[in-house]
Design a protein around this motif. Sequence first.
Motif, PDB file in Angstrom:
ATOM      1  N   ASP A 168       0.665  -1.257   0.041  1.00 30.77           N
ATOM      2  CA  ASP A 168       0.114   0.024   0.134  1.00 30.77           C
ATOM      3  C   ASP A 168       0.977   1.258   0.082  1.00 30.77           C
ATOM      4  OD1 ASP A 168      -2.063  -1.623   0.302  1.00 30.77           O
ATOM      5  OD2 ASP A 168      -2.529  -1.278   2.237  1.00 30.77           O
ATOM      6  N   HIS A 169       0.302   2.423  -0.523  1.00 26.38           N
ATOM      7  CA  HIS A 169       1.072   3.697  -0.654  1.00 26.38           C
ATOM      8  C   HIS A 169       0.161   4.736  -0.125  1.00 26.38           C
ATOM      9  CE1 HIS A 169       4.488   1.165  -2.619  1.00 26.38           C
ATOM     10  NE2 HIS A 169       4.898   2.591  -2.419  1.00 26.38           N
ATOM     11  N   HIS A 170       0.791   5.439   0.645  1.00 23.44           N
ATOM     12  CA  HIS A 170      -0.007   7.018   0.584  1.00 23.44           C
ATOM     13  C   HIS A 170       0.187   7.844  -0.524  1.00 23.44           C
ATOM     14  CE1 HIS A 170      -1.863   6.172   4.474  1.00 23.44           C
ATOM     15  NE2 HIS A 170      -0.560   6.081   4.867  1.00 23.44           N
ATOM     16  N   CYS A 171      -0.638   8.575  -1.260  1.00 23.28           N
ATOM     17  CA  CYS A 171      -0.350   9.330  -2.367  1.00 23.28           C
ATOM     18  C   CYS A 171      -0.570  10.854  -1.863  1.00 23.28           C
ATOM     19  CB  CYS A 171      -1.486   9.040  -3.525  1.00 23.28           C
ATOM     20  SG  CYS A 171      -1.162  10.224  -5.004  1.00 23.28           S
ATOM     21  N   PHE A 172       0.708  11.747  -2.365  1.00 27.06           N
ATOM     22  CA  PHE A 172       0.790  13.062  -2.075  1.00 27.06           C
ATOM     23  C   PHE A 172       0.889  13.634  -3.391  1.00 27.06           C
ATOM     24  CE2 PHE A 172       2.048  10.695   1.332  1.00 27.06           C
ATOM     25  CZ  PHE A 172       1.443  11.469   2.563  1.00 27.06           C
ATOM     26  N   ALA A 173       0.522  14.965  -3.501  1.00 28.88           N
ATOM     27  CA  ALA A 173       0.508  15.655  -4.970  1.00 28.88           C
ATOM     28  C   ALA A 173       0.593  17.069  -4.787  1.00 28.88           C
ATOM     29  CB  ALA A 173      -0.449  15.277  -5.733  1.00 28.88           C
ATOM     30  N   LEU A 174       1.193  17.830  -5.779  1.00 29.79           N
ATOM     31  CA  LEU A 174       1.110  19.385  -5.963  1.00 29.79           C
ATOM     32  C   LEU A 174       0.899  19.925  -7.218  1.00 29.79           C
ATOM     33  CD1 LEU A 174       4.092  20.799  -3.798  1.00 29.79           C
ATOM     34  CD2 LEU A 174       1.779  21.426  -3.442  1.00 29.79           C
ATOM     35  N   THR A 175       0.180  20.918  -7.311  1.00 29.12           N
ATOM     36  CA  THR A 175      -0.043  21.387  -8.749  1.00 29.12           C
ATOM     37  C   THR A 175       0.543  22.609  -8.936  1.00 29.12           C
ATOM     38  OG1 THR A 175      -2.088  22.694  -8.408  1.00 29.12           O
ATOM     39  CG2 THR A 175      -2.203  20.373  -9.102  1.00 29.12           C
ATOM     40  N   ALA A 176       1.390  23.197 -10.154  1.00 24.63           N
ATOM     41  CA  ALA A 176       1.803  24.324 -10.325  1.00 24.63           C
ATOM     42  C   ALA A 176       1.242  25.425  -9.575  1.00 24.63           C
ATOM     43  CB  ALA A 176       2.406  24.398 -11.846  1.00 24.63           C
ATOM     44  N   GLU A 177      -0.225  25.392  -9.772  1.00 18.74           N
ATOM     45  CA  GLU A 177      -0.908  26.770  -9.308  1.00 18.74           C
ATOM     46  C   GLU A 177      -0.829  26.909  -7.882  1.00 18.74           C
ATOM     47  OE1 GLU A 177      -2.838  25.524 -13.099  1.00 18.74           O
ATOM     48  OE2 GLU A 177      -2.103  24.308 -11.168  1.00 18.74           O
ATOM     49  N   GLU A 178      -0.507  25.826  -7.005  1.00 27.07           N
ATOM     50  CA  GLU A 178      -0.429  25.830  -5.718  1.00 27.07           C
ATOM     51  C   GLU A 178       1.157  26.302  -5.163  1.00 27.07           C
ATOM     52  OE1 GLU A 178      -1.974  22.001  -3.515  1.00 27.07           O
ATOM     53  OE2 GLU A 178      -1.569  21.488  -5.484  1.00 27.07           O
ATOM     54  N   VAL A 179       2.051  26.506  -6.026  1.00 27.40           N
ATOM     55  CA  VAL A 179       3.188  27.038  -5.637  1.00 27.40           C
ATOM     56  C   VAL A 179       3.833  27.839  -6.731  1.00 27.40           C
ATOM     57  CG1 VAL A 179       3.934  24.927  -3.897  1.00 27.40           C
ATOM     58  CG2 VAL A 179       4.186  24.743  -6.489  1.00 27.40           C
ATOM     59  N   PRO A 180       3.239  29.075  -6.589  1.00 22.57           N
ATOM     60  CA  PRO A 180       3.590  30.183  -7.843  1.00 22.57           C
ATOM     61  C   PRO A 180       4.925  30.553  -7.660  1.00 22.57           C
ATOM     62  CG  PRO A 180       1.978  31.105  -6.506  1.00 22.57           C
ATOM     63  CD  PRO A 180       1.971  29.666  -6.074  1.00 22.57           C
ATOM     64  N   ASP A 181       5.572  30.514  -6.508  1.00 19.49           N
ATOM     65  CA  ASP A 181       6.809  31.174  -6.278  1.00 19.49           C
ATOM     66  C   ASP A 181       7.939  29.859  -6.080  1.00 19.49           C
ATOM     67  OD1 ASP A 181       6.143  33.619  -6.284  1.00 19.49           O
ATOM     68  OD2 ASP A 181       5.400  33.526  -4.243  1.00 19.49           O
ATOM     69  N   GLY A 182       7.464  28.595  -6.373  1.00 17.36           N
ATOM     70  CA  GLY A 182       8.380  27.348  -6.219  1.00 17.36           C
ATOM     71  C   GLY A 182       7.966  26.611  -4.930  1.00 17.36           C
ATOM     72  N   VAL A 183       8.384  25.535  -4.850  1.00 17.55           N
ATOM     73  CA  VAL A 183       8.392  24.640  -3.687  1.00 17.55           C
ATOM     74  C   VAL A 183       9.392  25.054  -2.516  1.00 17.55           C
ATOM     75  CG1 VAL A 183       8.119  22.325  -2.902  1.00 17.55           C
ATOM     76  CG2 VAL A 183       7.203  22.883  -4.883  1.00 17.55           C
ATOM     77  N   LEU A 184      10.572  25.207  -3.209  1.00 17.74           N
ATOM     78  CA  LEU A 184      11.812  25.381  -2.478  1.00 17.74           C
ATOM     79  C   LEU A 184      11.672  26.853  -1.887  1.00 17.74           C
ATOM     80  CD1 LEU A 184      14.696  24.527  -1.391  1.00 17.74           C
ATOM     81  CD2 LEU A 184      15.788  25.878  -3.500  1.00 17.74           C
ATOM     82  N   ARG A 185      11.328  27.758  -2.341  1.00 15.79           N
ATOM     83  CA  ARG A 185      11.029  29.077  -1.870  1.00 15.79           C
ATOM     84  C   ARG A 185      10.195  28.985  -0.721  1.00 15.79           C
ATOM     85  NH1 ARG A 185      10.229  34.661  -5.068  1.00 15.79           N
ATOM     86  NH2 ARG A 185       9.876  35.985  -3.345  1.00 15.79           N
ATOM     87  N   ARG A 186       8.937  28.381  -1.113  1.00 17.10           N
ATOM     88  CA  ARG A 186       7.883  28.583   0.001  1.00 17.10           C
ATOM     89  C   ARG A 186       8.346  27.737   1.314  1.00 17.10           C
ATOM     90  NH1 ARG A 186       1.940  25.381  -0.847  1.00 17.10           N
ATOM     91  NH2 ARG A 186       3.557  23.545  -0.549  1.00 17.10           N
ATOM     92  N   TRP A 187       8.889  26.632   1.086  1.00 21.03           N
ATOM     93  CA  TRP A 187       9.365  26.016   2.132  1.00 21.03           C
ATOM     94  C   TRP A 187      10.415  26.600   2.991  1.00 21.03           C
ATOM     95  CZ3 TRP A 187      14.100  22.237   2.027  1.00 21.03           C
ATOM     96  CH2 TRP A 187      14.288  21.521   3.486  1.00 21.03           C
ATOM     97  N   LEU A 188      11.614  27.158   2.391  1.00 17.97           N
ATOM     98  CA  LEU A 188      12.592  27.979   2.991  1.00 17.97           C
ATOM     99  C   LEU A 188      12.071  29.236   3.738  1.00 17.97           C
ATOM    100  CD1 LEU A 188      15.506  27.679   0.354  1.00 17.97           C
ATOM    101  CD2 LEU A 188      15.218  26.667   2.607  1.00 17.97           C
ATOM    102  N   GLU A 189      11.090  29.986   3.077  1.00 17.76           N
ATOM    103  CA  GLU A 189      10.307  31.069   3.763  1.00 17.76           C
ATOM    104  C   GLU A 189       9.181  30.732   4.754  1.00 17.76           C
ATOM    105  OE1 GLU A 189       8.936  33.449   0.328  1.00 17.76           O
ATOM    106  OE2 GLU A 189      10.960  33.992  -0.099  1.00 17.76           O
ATOM    107  N   GLY A 190       8.977  29.485   5.118  1.00 20.61           N
ATOM    108  CA  GLY A 190       8.127  29.084   6.262  1.00 20.61           C
ATOM    109  C   GLY A 190       6.641  29.385   5.945  1.00 20.61           C
TER     110      GLY A 190
END
Length: 200
Positions: A168-190
């Motif tokens: 079994d696996h849990h599924c996780f996802a992101l769409t481009a609209e959810e992170v307009p500034d990027g995943v890395l930047r959103r994470w680093l900026e808290g």
Amino acid sequence: MLAPWQHGQISIRLVRQRDARVLQEELLANRAWLQPWEATTPGTRPSFDMRSGVRRLLQQYRDGVGIPLVMEYEGEVAGQLNVWGIARGSLSTATIGYWVSERFAGRGITPTCVALATDVCFSDFGLHRMEICIRPENVASLRVVDKLGYRYEGLRKAFIHIDGDWRDHHCFALTAEEVPDGVLRRWLEGRVPPGIGLKP
């Protein structure tokens, strides 16, 4: 050819044929660490022939269905990250899978590389949705998606053959609209929404 993407001492780049030896050495040296999470093929024995493995991955890249990357820390290969199952057209989606050597664990390499790879797929490859599927027992990987704000989408029963059985696996996802500034930047900026990666 995909250019390297980097944050501090951590980077991702397209795998090269000459990486086969070091990848094979890392896989063999990390058997106990990696085996519980490795994909297997029913009825066959695992192969550690990374020469042919890298050739196959690079062919998938040329065919446009995968992006095989290595994760590096201070210029040293720390693991591997593959974007696979790329679908274009109305889906425009792909899945991320990865492994990191035990000696590099706990240094923020995996979440940084997953964030970089997700951003590359959205910005450079024009994909719309990225997915990561994780076994419920894989606590370390569950922490990665939670840190980065991958959204929980549900459980896939007996989804991938892992370590000799259908898991079994849990599924996780992101769409481009959810992170307009990027995943890395959103994470680093808290700015990751709290609890978005948690199972209901």
